[in-house]
Design a protein around this motif. Structure first.
Motif, PDB file in Angstrom:
ATOM      1  N   ASP A  48     -12.036   8.530  40.912  1.00 24.20           N
ATOM      2  CA  ASP A  48     -13.156   8.208  42.269  1.00 24.20           C
ATOM      3  C   ASP A  48     -13.632   9.379  41.374  1.00 24.20           C
ATOM      4  OD1 ASP A  48     -12.372   6.692  44.677  1.00 24.20           O
ATOM      5  OD2 ASP A  48     -10.284   7.862  43.360  1.00 24.20           O
ATOM      6  N   ALA A  49     -13.429  10.698  40.800  1.00 25.91           N
ATOM      7  CA  ALA A  49     -14.665  11.756  40.258  1.00 25.91           C
ATOM      8  C   ALA A  49     -13.963  12.345  39.371  1.00 25.91           C
ATOM      9  CB  ALA A  49     -14.905  12.653  41.843  1.00 25.91           C
ATOM     10  N   LEU A  50     -14.948  13.326  38.704  1.00 24.65           N
ATOM     11  CA  LEU A  50     -14.697  14.013  37.220  1.00 24.65           C
ATOM     12  C   LEU A  50     -14.741  15.110  37.157  1.00 24.65           C
ATOM     13  CD1 LEU A  50     -14.382  13.509  33.878  1.00 24.65           C
ATOM     14  CD2 LEU A  50     -16.541  13.035  33.745  1.00 24.65           C
ATOM     15  N   LEU A  51     -13.715  15.213  36.689  1.00 28.25           N
ATOM     16  CA  LEU A  51     -14.165  17.510  36.929  1.00 28.25           C
ATOM     17  C   LEU A  51     -13.939  17.532  35.085  1.00 28.25           C
ATOM     18  CD1 LEU A  51     -13.951  20.492  37.483  1.00 28.25           C
ATOM     19  CD2 LEU A  51     -11.691  19.958  37.478  1.00 28.25           C
ATOM     20  N   VAL A  52     -15.663  18.204  34.992  1.00 29.47           N
ATOM     21  CA  VAL A  52     -15.400  19.035  33.095  1.00 29.47           C
ATOM     22  C   VAL A  52     -15.090  20.458  33.442  1.00 29.47           C
ATOM     23  CG1 VAL A  52     -16.810  19.158  31.241  1.00 29.47           C
ATOM     24  CG2 VAL A  52     -16.839  17.291  32.607  1.00 29.47           C
ATOM     25  N   ASN A  53     -14.102  20.730  32.615  1.00 30.54           N
ATOM     26  CA  ASN A  53     -13.686  22.346  32.899  1.00 30.54           C
ATOM     27  C   ASN A  53     -13.426  22.844  31.171  1.00 30.54           C
ATOM     28  OD1 ASN A  53     -11.771  24.793  32.861  1.00 30.54           O
ATOM     29  ND2 ASN A  53     -10.968  24.092  34.231  1.00 30.54           N
ATOM     30  N   LEU A  54     -13.951  23.656  30.795  1.00 34.29           N
ATOM     31  CA  LEU A  54     -14.422  23.688  29.461  1.00 34.29           C
ATOM     32  C   LEU A  54     -13.409  24.983  28.886  1.00 34.29           C
ATOM     33  CD1 LEU A  54     -18.079  24.614  28.972  1.00 34.29           C
ATOM     34  CD2 LEU A  54     -16.882  21.842  28.960  1.00 34.29           C
ATOM     35  N   ALA A  55     -12.042  25.064  29.928  1.00 35.36           N
ATOM     36  CA  ALA A  55     -11.443  25.587  29.453  1.00 35.36           C
ATOM     37  C   ALA A  55     -10.456  25.664  28.362  1.00 35.36           C
ATOM     38  CB  ALA A  55     -10.410  26.222  30.502  1.00 35.36           C
ATOM     39  N   ALA A  56      -9.787  27.127  26.996  1.00 33.65           N
ATOM     40  CA  ALA A  56      -9.802  26.204  26.019  1.00 33.65           C
ATOM     41  C   ALA A  56      -9.613  24.608  25.338  1.00 33.65           C
ATOM     42  CB  ALA A  56      -7.461  25.767  26.668  1.00 33.65           C
ATOM     43  N   LEU A  57     -10.971  25.349  25.381  1.00 35.02           N
ATOM     44  CA  LEU A  57     -11.735  23.337  24.987  1.00 35.02           C
ATOM     45  C   LEU A  57     -11.606  23.491  23.333  1.00 35.02           C
ATOM     46  CD1 LEU A  57     -13.931  21.823  25.512  1.00 35.02           C
ATOM     47  CD2 LEU A  57     -15.335  23.604  24.290  1.00 35.02           C
ATOM     48  N   GLY A  58     -10.762  21.702  23.025  1.00 29.58           N
ATOM     49  CA  GLY A  58     -10.401  21.611  21.943  1.00 29.58           C
ATOM     50  C   GLY A  58     -11.415  20.884  20.989  1.00 29.58           C
ATOM     51  N   GLU A  59     -11.128  20.425  19.783  1.00 29.40           N
ATOM     52  CA  GLU A  59     -12.179  19.533  18.710  1.00 29.40           C
ATOM     53  C   GLU A  59     -12.362  18.339  20.032  1.00 29.40           C
ATOM     54  OE1 GLU A  59     -11.919  19.184  15.272  1.00 29.40           O
ATOM     55  OE2 GLU A  59     -12.284  21.741  14.343  1.00 29.40           O
ATOM     56  N   GLU A  60     -11.008  17.862  20.325  1.00 21.89           N
ATOM     57  CA  GLU A  60     -11.094  15.953  21.416  1.00 21.89           C
ATOM     58  C   GLU A  60     -11.513  16.339  22.224  1.00 21.89           C
ATOM     59  OE1 GLU A  60      -8.602  12.705  20.763  1.00 21.89           O
ATOM     60  OE2 GLU A  60      -7.069  14.132  21.148  1.00 21.89           O
ATOM     61  N   THR A  61     -10.791  16.929  23.119  1.00 18.41           N
ATOM     62  CA  THR A  61     -11.642  17.162  24.155  1.00 18.41           C
ATOM     63  C   THR A  61     -12.704  17.104  24.312  1.00 18.41           C
ATOM     64  OG1 THR A  61      -9.803  18.240  25.586  1.00 18.41           O
ATOM     65  CG2 THR A  61     -11.454  18.494  26.507  1.00 18.41           C
ATOM     66  N   ALA A  62     -14.124  17.563  23.268  1.00 13.42           N
ATOM     67  CA  ALA A  62     -15.028  18.280  23.009  1.00 13.42           C
ATOM     68  C   ALA A  62     -15.558  17.503  22.744  1.00 13.42           C
ATOM     69  CB  ALA A  62     -15.287  19.555  22.134  1.00 13.42           C
ATOM     70  N   ALA A  63     -15.405  16.013  22.305  1.00 12.34           N
ATOM     71  CA  ALA A  63     -15.790  14.860  21.400  1.00 12.34           C
ATOM     72  C   ALA A  63     -15.733  13.991  22.780  1.00 12.34           C
ATOM     73  CB  ALA A  63     -15.130  14.602  20.604  1.00 12.34           C
TER      74      ALA A  63
END
Length: 252
Positions: A48-63
């Motif tokens: 229903d909705a998306l949260l993008v949280n840049l904490a502990a940003l890994g390469e796969e999540t960043a991609a």
């Protein structure tokens, strides 16, 4: 929100993910934590909705972030940005500024993060802010106006602005700063409420719920460990009537 029980897709760091998931469940929402490039852009279409949280940003999540945001927007899902550790970091900062151009419904961060995202020097030390929320009200309002979204600045005074109105909340408790992930959880609560309300009302309600839950938890706890548990219980227990009575606002 509790009637709808929205599915909130969270792209967030592993450090805070379990607490964020538990907090969403306690408040009446449902968490989805998939953050891989192979699955997140597909699964977000069922959320229903998306949260993008840049904490502990890994390469796969960043991609996965930009394709997942694109998929959410294509499907008409609202999304919220938490620009964690933006300012002193060479990867998160340009990514966060790029994400702002993809029209989040709300942005939630601490004072240094919001000031840095607005284009100034936030002076952050890691995830910690070095300035107060009161000091960045103008930065927050300018960011909200330029990005056409709601901005929430967490601090001793929580500041909520849509670029025109500025509203402050003086509730909460200092022990929120002693538990990892409380800011991340607030961002997730904004995301849950944005499925049933305007971004401004969603932010106001999330701040009111988190502040009231923190005050309730502080009265029942002996330290950070028991506070964390009591906070989850309070998120489950507190209802709309309690928020109307307990929340303290100031406008400017």
């Amino acid at each position: 929100m509790r009637v709808k029980a929205p599915l909130v897709h969270c792209l967030t760091g592993a450090v805070s993910a379990p607490f964020v998931a538990d907090g969403l469940l306690a408040a009446g929402a449902r968490p989805l934590m998939t953050a891989t490039i192979g699955e997140a852009p597909t699964l977000v279409r069922g959320a229903d909705a998306l949260l993008v949280n840049l904490a502990a940003l890994g390469e796969e999540t960043a991609a996965a972030i930009l394709p997942t945001v694109a998929a959410a927007r294509d499907g008409g899902r609202p999304w919220v940005l938490d620009p964690a550790v933006v300012g002193p970091t060479p990867v998160r900062t340009p990514l966060a500024r790029n994400l702002v151009r993809h029209h989040p419904g709300a942005i939630r961060g601490n004072a240094s993060e919001i000031r840095a995202l607005a284009g100034a020097d936030g002076g952050a030390r890691g995830a910690d802010t070095t300035c107060s929320s009161r000091a960045v009200i103008d930065d927050a309002a300018r960011l909200a106006h330029d990005a056409r979204c709601v901005v929430v600045v967490s601090g001793e005074l929580d500041v909520i602005t849509d670029g025109h109105r500025v509203i402050g909340s003086t509730g909460g408790d200092a022990r929120l700063t002693q538990v990892t992930g409380t800011g991340c959880l607030l961002s997730a609560l904004v995301t849950a409420f944005i499925t049933v309300a305007t971004p401004l009302d969603a932010a106001l309600t999330a701040v009111a719920l988190m502040s009231s839950a923190a005050e309730d938890a502080a009265r029942k706890s002996a330290g950070p460990g028991s506070f964390k548990v009591e906070l989850l219980d309070a998120l489950d227990r507190i209802g709309p009537t309690h928020l109307e009575v307990s929340t303290r606002w100031c406008s400017g």
